[in-house]
Write a protein that holds these residues in place. Structure first.
Motif, mmCIF file in Angstrom:
data_model
loop_
_atom_site.group_PDB
_atom_site.id
_atom_site.type_symbol
_atom_site.label_atom_id
_atom_site.label_comp_id
_atom_site.label_asym_id
_atom_site.label_seq_id
_atom_site.Cartn_x
_atom_site.Cartn_y
_atom_site.Cartn_z
ATOM 1 N N ILE A 16 0.840 -1.199 0.000
ATOM 2 C CA ILE A 16 0.000 0.000 0.000
ATOM 3 C C ILE A 16 0.873 1.246 0.000
ATOM 4 N N ARG A 17 0.556 2.194 -0.855
ATOM 5 C CA ARG A 17 1.291 3.444 -0.951
ATOM 6 C C ARG A 17 0.371 4.624 -0.627
ATOM 7 N N ALA A 18 0.966 5.684 -0.106
ATOM 8 C CA ALA A 18 0.184 6.904 0.185
ATOM 9 C C ALA A 18 -0.379 7.455 -1.106
ATOM 10 N N ASN A 19 -1.612 7.959 -1.039
ATOM 11 C CA ASN A 19 -2.261 8.488 -2.247
ATOM 12 C C ASN A 19 -2.590 9.975 -2.137
ATOM 13 N N GLY A 20 -1.933 10.665 -1.204
ATOM 14 C CA GLY A 20 -2.153 12.106 -1.080
ATOM 15 C C GLY A 20 -3.188 12.502 -0.063
ATOM 16 N N SER A 21 -3.875 11.534 0.535
ATOM 17 C CA SER A 21 -4.865 11.841 1.574
ATOM 18 C C SER A 21 -4.893 10.703 2.579
ATOM 19 N N ASP A 22 -5.450 10.968 3.780
ATOM 20 C CA ASP A 22 -5.559 9.923 4.794
ATOM 21 C C ASP A 22 -6.577 8.879 4.330
ATOM 22 N N THR A 23 -6.172 7.624 4.361
ATOM 23 C CA THR A 23 -7.038 6.539 3.879
ATOM 24 C C THR A 23 -7.000 5.387 4.871
ATOM 25 N N VAL A 24 -8.156 4.777 5.127
ATOM 26 C CA VAL A 24 -8.231 3.588 5.978
ATOM 27 C C VAL A 24 -8.569 2.388 5.095
ATOM 28 N N TYR A 25 -7.728 1.356 5.186
ATOM 29 C CA TYR A 25 -7.947 0.107 4.438
ATOM 30 C C TYR A 25 -8.485 -0.923 5.415
ATOM 31 N N TRP A 26 -9.752 -1.332 5.209
ATOM 32 C CA TRP A 26 -10.405 -2.244 6.137
ATOM 33 C C TRP A 26 -10.175 -3.696 5.737
ATOM 34 N N ASP A 27 -9.913 -4.518 6.738
ATOM 35 C CA ASP A 27 -9.683 -5.944 6.542
ATOM 36 C C ASP A 27 -11.002 -6.631 6.183
ATOM 37 N N GLY A 28 -10.965 -7.486 5.133
ATOM 38 C CA GLY A 28 -12.184 -8.137 4.684
ATOM 39 C C GLY A 28 -12.599 -9.309 5.545
ATOM 40 N N GLU A 29 -11.697 -9.806 6.373
ATOM 41 C CA GLU A 29 -12.022 -10.965 7.209
ATOM 42 C C GLU A 29 -12.418 -10.596 8.629
ATOM 43 N N LEU A 30 -11.788 -9.551 9.195
ATOM 44 C CA LEU A 30 -12.074 -9.161 10.583
ATOM 45 C C LEU A 30 -12.706 -7.776 10.579
ATOM 46 N N THR A 31 -13.998 -7.718 10.745
ATOM 47 C CA THR A 31 -14.735 -6.456 10.687
ATOM 48 C C THR A 31 -14.267 -5.497 11.789
ATOM 49 N N PHE A 33 -11.274 -4.063 11.861
ATOM 50 C CA PHE A 33 -9.811 -4.032 11.888
ATOM 51 C C PHE A 33 -9.307 -3.382 10.600
ATOM 52 N N GLY A 34 -8.433 -2.379 10.738
ATOM 53 C CA GLY A 34 -7.979 -1.686 9.537
ATOM 54 C C GLY A 34 -6.575 -1.117 9.660
ATOM 55 N N LEU A 35 -6.135 -0.551 8.574
ATOM 56 C CA LEU A 35 -4.816 0.098 8.490
ATOM 57 C C LEU A 35 -5.039 1.535 8.018
ATOM 58 N N ARG A 36 -4.653 2.489 8.852
ATOM 59 C CA ARG A 36 -4.765 3.892 8.463
ATOM 60 C C ARG A 36 -3.444 4.318 7.837
ATOM 61 N N VAL A 37 -3.524 4.852 6.624
ATOM 62 C CA VAL A 37 -2.339 5.332 5.913
ATOM 63 C C VAL A 37 -2.448 6.842 5.775
ATOM 64 N N ARG A 38 -1.521 7.550 6.405
ATOM 65 C CA ARG A 38 -1.523 9.010 6.353
ATOM 66 C C ARG A 38 -1.014 9.484 4.994
ATOM 67 N N ALA A 39 -1.285 10.746 4.700
ATOM 68 C CA ALA A 39 -0.802 11.337 3.450
ATOM 69 C C ALA A 39 0.721 11.297 3.379
ATOM 70 N N SER A 40 1.369 11.293 4.550
ATOM 71 C CA SER A 40 2.825 11.245 4.603
ATOM 72 C C SER A 40 3.374 9.846 4.355
ATOM 73 N N GLY A 41 2.484 8.820 4.344
ATOM 74 C CA GLY A 41 2.923 7.445 4.157
ATOM 75 C C GLY A 41 2.988 6.634 5.434
ATOM 76 N N ARG A 42 2.793 7.278 6.604
ATOM 77 C CA ARG A 42 2.808 6.565 7.879
ATOM 78 C C ARG A 42 1.612 5.602 7.962
ATOM 79 N N LYS A 43 1.873 4.412 8.495
ATOM 80 C CA LYS A 43 0.836 3.389 8.569
ATOM 81 C C LYS A 43 0.613 2.967 10.014
ATOM 82 N N LYS A 44 -0.646 2.950 10.436
ATOM 83 C CA LYS A 44 -0.996 2.529 11.796
ATOM 84 C C LYS A 44 -2.163 1.559 11.731
ATOM 85 N N TYR A 45 -2.100 0.551 12.587
ATOM 86 C CA TYR A 45 -3.216 -0.378 12.703
ATOM 87 C C TYR A 45 -4.259 0.217 13.650
#
Length: 392
Positions: A16-31, A33-45
């Motif tokens: 996953i790469r930063a796309n210029g805005s804060d984005t949350v990628y949600w896990d399809g198996e565990l409702t 649970f997600g990964l927040r990707v900041r515009a800077s590229g930082r990733k947090k669960y």
């Protein structure tokens, strides 16, 4: 922005790469649970769920220090507690929301700086927090900042080593306070062992010809900007720092001197020559205003000399000269006239001999010039015009 992927795995997270805005990628198996990707590229669960009917967000930790399997296990614990109506944060010593570096900067500026720093330093710190620290690491939590983050910020400022080193020093103070405030463990300052850049002091002095050009421009602009012209003349005639003149109060002007109660190096007395006294005597006093250089509104003082100085130096053909170089020029002229480094240090308000010692080479240059004039005069009587009288 929200997106869904089949499953958060090490491979999918790292792809996953930063796309210029804060984005949350949600896990399809565990409702939830997600990964927040900041515009800077930082990733947090993260986890999003309801606790007793109230929607809550939980930050698990940054990708890297926390693996995706560890994050998934922690997410399962949080979701299980929430399903039972138990707040997953209950009983934890940590605050409900981990403080960010931006929050640390605000507290630093509000609680520490006003008490321990002079106004000029406070303004510099405010600028460094807002311009350098926050854009680079402001969205990180205080606890997750690592040495590599500080090193990257410092490296990004390598073209301006002085500013880079000052920013590093300020960040070190901030993270030391974070330990005092229990926002980080003791001894975990991420600024430790980040090497400062070697600084090359910039030395620029006005020659007599350049001083004459500056004087001509100041005379031309006397009616257009009398306050700025008077302030700049005083800078060159006293060797004072810009803030010492800009923030000067009438109560500190005492006949043949200025008594500064709190300069950069503490209280000091600035002697005034006849020309400087004449400039101060010609400045009109505004009733009820204690400042020598008044501002636009009643009771205020001038806050900016840089803007008029840029216009003045451009007209004088001195675009590489800073206001602080007028202080250097005062020292340079004093050395040329034979004043000692000790005397110059006293005139400039230096408390350390090493600070004045930077001008020592100018004294040597003055001696060399004097020697050349003397030997040239004597040599004309001893030798013929082309030095042919010297025996080879």
């Amino acid at each position: 922005m929200k997106k869904h992927i089949p499953k958060l795995t090490k491979r999918s997270v790292e792809a996953i790469r930063a796309n210029g805005s804060d984005t949350v990628y949600w896990d399809g198996e565990l409702t939830g649970f997600g990964l927040r990707v900041r515009a800077s590229g930082r990733k947090k669960y993260v986890v999003q769920t309801r606790v007793r009917g109230r929607l809550r967000w939980f930050t698990i930790g940054p990708h890297g220090p926390v693996s995706v399997d560890e994050a998934r296990a922690r997410a399962l614990e949080i979701l299980a507690l929430a399903k039972k109506g138990v707040d997953p944060r209950a009983g934890e010593a940590q605050p409900a929301v981990a403080p960010s570096v931006a929050a640390l900067g605000r507290r630093f500026l509000e609680e520490y700086v006003p008490i321990y720093c002079k106004p000029g330093t406070a303004a510099q710190y405010r600028r460094m927090v807002n311009r350098f620290a926050n854009p680079a690491i402001g969205d990180l939590t205080v606890g997750e900042v690592q040495r590599k983050d500080i090193a990257a910020l410092h490296y990004g400022m390598r073209e301006t080593p002085y500013q880079a080193n000052r920013t590093l020093g300020m960040l070190s103070k901030m993270f030391a306070l974070a330990e005092v405030w229990n926002w980080r463990p003791d001894g975990s300052n991420p600024c430790r062992h980040v090497r400062t850049y070697k600084e090359h002091r910039r030395e620029r002095f006005l020659s007599e010809r350049e001083t004459a050009r500056l004087g001509a421009v100041l005379r031309d602009l006397e009616e257009e900007m009398p306050s700025a012209v008077a302030a700049i003349r005083l800078l060159l005639l006293t060797g004072c720092r810009m803030s010492e003149i800009r923030d000067l109060r009438w109560e500190h002007v005492r006949g043949d001197c200025i008594e500064l109660p709190d300069s950069k190096t503490g209280g000091r007395i600035v002697p005034l020559g006849p020309e400087a006294r004449a400039i101060l005597a010609a400045i009109p006093r505004e009733r009820g205003n204690p400042w020598v250089f008044v501002g636009r509104f009643p009771g205020t003082h001038r806050t900016d000399l840089q803007r008029p100085w840029r216009l003045i130096r451009k007209r004088a053909g001195l675009e590489d000269v800073r206001l602080h170089d007028l202080r250097h020029s005062f020292a340079s002229r004093a050395l040329a006239l034979g004043e000692s480094l000790t005397m110059i240090g006293k005139l400039l308000g230096h408390t350390q001999v090493q600070t004045t010692a930077r001008y020592a080479h100018l004294g040597r240059e003055s001696l060399q010039t004097a020697a050349a004039r003397i030997t040239g005069s004597i040599g004309g009587d001893l030798l013929d015009g082309d030095g042919a009288g010297i025996r080879r």
